[in-house]
Scaffold this motif. Structure first.
Motif, PDB file in Angstrom:
ATOM      1  N   LEU A  62       0.841  -1.184   0.000  1.00  0.00           N
ATOM      2  CA  LEU A  62       0.000   0.000   0.000  1.00  0.00           C
ATOM      3  C   LEU A  62       0.879   1.237   0.000  1.00  0.00           C
ATOM      4  O   LEU A  62       2.037   1.192   0.402  1.00  0.00           O
ATOM      5  CB  LEU A  62      -0.921   0.003   1.223  1.00  0.00           C
ATOM      6  CG  LEU A  62      -1.870  -1.190   1.368  1.00  0.00           C
ATOM      7  CD1 LEU A  62      -2.854  -0.944   2.507  1.00  0.00           C
ATOM      8  CD2 LEU A  62      -2.612  -1.473   0.091  1.00  0.00           C
ATOM      9  N   ILE A  63       0.325   2.328  -0.432  1.00  0.00           N
ATOM     10  CA  ILE A  63       1.097   3.562  -0.517  1.00  0.00           C
ATOM     11  C   ILE A  63       0.440   4.625   0.367  1.00  0.00           C
ATOM     12  O   ILE A  63      -0.716   4.486   0.780  1.00  0.00           O
ATOM     13  CB  ILE A  63       1.180   4.072  -1.961  1.00  0.00           C
ATOM     14  CG1 ILE A  63      -0.228   4.462  -2.474  1.00  0.00           C
ATOM     15  CG2 ILE A  63       1.813   3.018  -2.872  1.00  0.00           C
ATOM     16  CD1 ILE A  63      -0.213   5.167  -3.812  1.00  0.00           C
ATOM     17  N   TYR A  64       1.202   5.675   0.649  1.00  0.00           N
ATOM     18  CA  TYR A  64       0.590   6.852   1.266  1.00  0.00           C
ATOM     19  C   TYR A  64       1.085   8.077   0.531  1.00  0.00           C
ATOM     20  O   TYR A  64       2.222   8.150   0.089  1.00  0.00           O
ATOM     21  CB  TYR A  64       0.861   6.929   2.774  1.00  0.00           C
ATOM     22  CG  TYR A  64       2.283   7.058   3.227  1.00  0.00           C
ATOM     23  CD1 TYR A  64       2.842   8.306   3.472  1.00  0.00           C
ATOM     24  CD2 TYR A  64       3.060   5.921   3.459  1.00  0.00           C
ATOM     25  CE1 TYR A  64       4.144   8.430   3.932  1.00  0.00           C
ATOM     26  CE2 TYR A  64       4.356   6.035   3.916  1.00  0.00           C
ATOM     27  CZ  TYR A  64       4.899   7.301   4.148  1.00  0.00           C
ATOM     28  OH  TYR A  64       6.189   7.405   4.600  1.00  0.00           O
ATOM     29  N   THR A  65       0.170   9.033   0.357  1.00  0.00           N
ATOM     30  CA  THR A  65       0.419  10.182  -0.520  1.00  0.00           C
ATOM     31  C   THR A  65       0.564  11.493   0.238  1.00  0.00           C
ATOM     32  O   THR A  65       0.735  12.528  -0.385  1.00  0.00           O
ATOM     33  CB  THR A  65      -0.741  10.316  -1.522  1.00  0.00           C
ATOM     34  OG1 THR A  65      -1.981  10.453  -0.818  1.00  0.00           O
ATOM     35  CG2 THR A  65      -0.818   9.091  -2.430  1.00  0.00           C
ATOM     36  N   GLU A  69       0.134  10.665   6.496  1.00  0.00           N
ATOM     37  CA  GLU A  69      -0.901   9.647   6.272  1.00  0.00           C
ATOM     38  C   GLU A  69      -0.584   8.331   6.968  1.00  0.00           C
ATOM     39  O   GLU A  69      -1.469   7.703   7.566  1.00  0.00           O
ATOM     40  CB  GLU A  69      -1.100   9.412   4.776  1.00  0.00           C
ATOM     41  CG  GLU A  69      -2.264   8.489   4.460  1.00  0.00           C
ATOM     42  CD  GLU A  69      -2.520   8.380   2.967  1.00  0.00           C
ATOM     43  OE1 GLU A  69      -2.895   7.276   2.529  1.00  0.00           O
ATOM     44  OE2 GLU A  69      -2.353   9.390   2.251  1.00  0.00           O
ATOM     45  N   THR A  73      -2.771   6.665   9.862  1.00  0.00           N
ATOM     46  CA  THR A  73      -3.316   5.326   9.635  1.00  0.00           C
ATOM     47  C   THR A  73      -3.089   4.446  10.852  1.00  0.00           C
ATOM     48  O   THR A  73      -3.993   3.714  11.294  1.00  0.00           O
ATOM     49  CB  THR A  73      -2.677   4.684   8.393  1.00  0.00           C
ATOM     50  OG1 THR A  73      -3.021   5.456   7.237  1.00  0.00           O
ATOM     51  CG2 THR A  73      -3.154   3.252   8.202  1.00  0.00           C
ATOM     52  N   SER A 153      -4.070   3.376  -1.490  1.00  0.00           N
ATOM     53  CA  SER A 153      -3.484   4.127  -0.374  1.00  0.00           C
ATOM     54  C   SER A 153      -3.923   3.524   0.950  1.00  0.00           C
ATOM     55  O   SER A 153      -4.995   2.909   1.064  1.00  0.00           O
ATOM     56  CB  SER A 153      -3.891   5.598  -0.443  1.00  0.00           C
ATOM     57  OG  SER A 153      -5.250   5.763  -0.091  1.00  0.00           O
ATOM     58  N   THR A 154      -3.104   3.703   1.956  1.00  0.00           N
ATOM     59  CA  THR A 154      -3.427   3.189   3.289  1.00  0.00           C
ATOM     60  C   THR A 154      -4.699   3.829   3.835  1.00  0.00           C
ATOM     61  O   THR A 154      -5.506   3.164   4.494  1.00  0.00           O
ATOM     62  CB  THR A 154      -2.262   3.462   4.260  1.00  0.00           C
ATOM     63  OG1 THR A 154      -1.996   4.875   4.275  1.00  0.00           O
ATOM     64  CG2 THR A 154      -1.003   2.723   3.826  1.00  0.00           C
ATOM     65  N   LYS A 155      -4.893   5.111   3.532  1.00  0.00           N
ATOM     66  CA  LYS A 155      -6.065   5.827   4.039  1.00  0.00           C
ATOM     67  C   LYS A 155      -7.349   5.250   3.473  1.00  0.00           C
ATOM     68  O   LYS A 155      -8.303   4.970   4.211  1.00  0.00           O
ATOM     69  CB  LYS A 155      -5.948   7.309   3.675  1.00  0.00           C
ATOM     70  CG  LYS A 155      -7.154   8.150   4.076  1.00  0.00           C
ATOM     71  CD  LYS A 155      -6.977   9.588   3.629  1.00  0.00           C
ATOM     72  CE  LYS A 155      -8.198  10.419   3.958  1.00  0.00           C
ATOM     73  NZ  LYS A 155      -8.051  11.831   3.502  1.00  0.00           N
ATOM     74  N   GLU A 156      -7.380   5.062   2.147  1.00  0.00           N
ATOM     75  CA  GLU A 156      -8.592   4.553   1.511  1.00  0.00           C
ATOM     76  C   GLU A 156      -8.872   3.107   1.923  1.00  0.00           C
ATOM     77  O   GLU A 156     -10.021   2.718   2.146  1.00  0.00           O
ATOM     78  CB  GLU A 156      -8.468   4.658  -0.016  1.00  0.00           C
ATOM     79  CG  GLU A 156      -8.401   6.077  -0.539  1.00  0.00           C
ATOM     80  CD  GLU A 156      -9.650   6.868  -0.181  1.00  0.00           C
ATOM     81  OE1 GLU A 156     -10.744   6.268  -0.125  1.00  0.00           O
ATOM     82  OE2 GLU A 156      -9.534   8.086   0.035  1.00  0.00           O
TER      83      GLU A 156
END
Length: 260
Positions: A62-65, A69, A73, A153-156
């Protein structure tokens, strides 16, 4: 047989609610602290169904932008873990809040209901994780092509996972709530049977509200809800308060649940 406790003034109800909310908040806070020490393991565990569904030659992380974030998370993961650990306390406080309005013979069901509520909530969350997550993520990942790569993304991901876990935990309480109301004589099988067509509509609307805006996930939630509703009809039929014999004879055809 003693009845409900004396009617409390509205201000006392608010004070009682405030005390129980404070206890719930403290329980969640303690759970948050405990979960924070295991935040990486909890998040890695949550990600497993998604990572298994991603293409093997694709992006397996997973990514974070945003700079903050990843930190946020982990904070949210810890809060989710805190809520999970505090579920028994939260449910106990809820049922204790409604207990003064019950008769003495009704209040004896309090502790079994608290235990069963916890089991049903955690069981619903487990169903979401073990059954819905794998099929749901495989469905979404199937749209990846050589030109479209999933970079989530980690958030989504956490927002999606949290909403589903809590939603499934809550909807699995339906049979237990029905049992409780049926024991009090507030819900009857005949009523649930007559309202089935409206319940189906409400179930699909509720599934659309509680899940992300895609039909596949909504159906994955609606199907268990339909099954739980049918279970609730039979629970109310077998465990609800019995009507007088003459009334039962008059309504025999009406009270027996029929197939959907």
């Amino acid at each position: 047989m003693s009845g409900p406790l004396e009617k409390m003034p509205f201000t006392e109800h608010l004070e009682e609610l405030r005390r129980r909310l404070i206890v719930c908040a403290v329980a969640v806070g303690v759970g948050f602290v405990i979960a924070y020490f295991f935040k990486e393991k909890i998040f890695a565990w949550l990600m497993q169904p998604l990572l298994r569904a991603l293409p093997p030659d694709g992006h397996q992380k997973l990514i974070y932008t945003a700079p903050h974030e990843a930190f946020m998370t982990y904070i949210k993961v810890s809060f989710l873990g805190g809520v999970a650990l505090a579920v028994p306390v939260i449910l106990y406080q809820f049922w204790r809040f409604v207990a003064p309005g019950l008769y003495e013979h009704e209040r004896r069901y309090l502790y079994p209901i608290v235990i069963l509520s916890t089991i049903f909530f955690l069981g619903g969350a487990a169903f979401g994780y073990l059954v819905v997550f794998p099929y749901g993520f495989q469905f979404f990942a199937s749209f990846a092509t050589e030109y479209i790569a999933p970079m989530i993304s980690t958030k989504e991901f956490l927002s999606f996972a949290t909403r589903l876990l809590i939603a499934f935990g809550l909807i699995f309480e339906l049979p237990l709530v029905t049992l409780f109301l049926a024991k009090l004589g507030m819900v009857k099988a005949s009523f649930l049977q007559r309202q089935r067509k409206y319940a189906i509509l409400v179930i699909f609307v509720l599934a659309a509200i509680l899940t992300p805006p895609d039909v596949f996930t909504q159906v994955l939630m609606a199907i268990p809800l339909l099954i739980l509703y049918e279970m609730s009809v039979w629970i109310a039929y077998f465990f609800g308060k019995k009507e007088p014999a003459e009334t039962q004879e008059e309504k025999a055809d009406e009270t027996t649940p029929s197939a959907a």
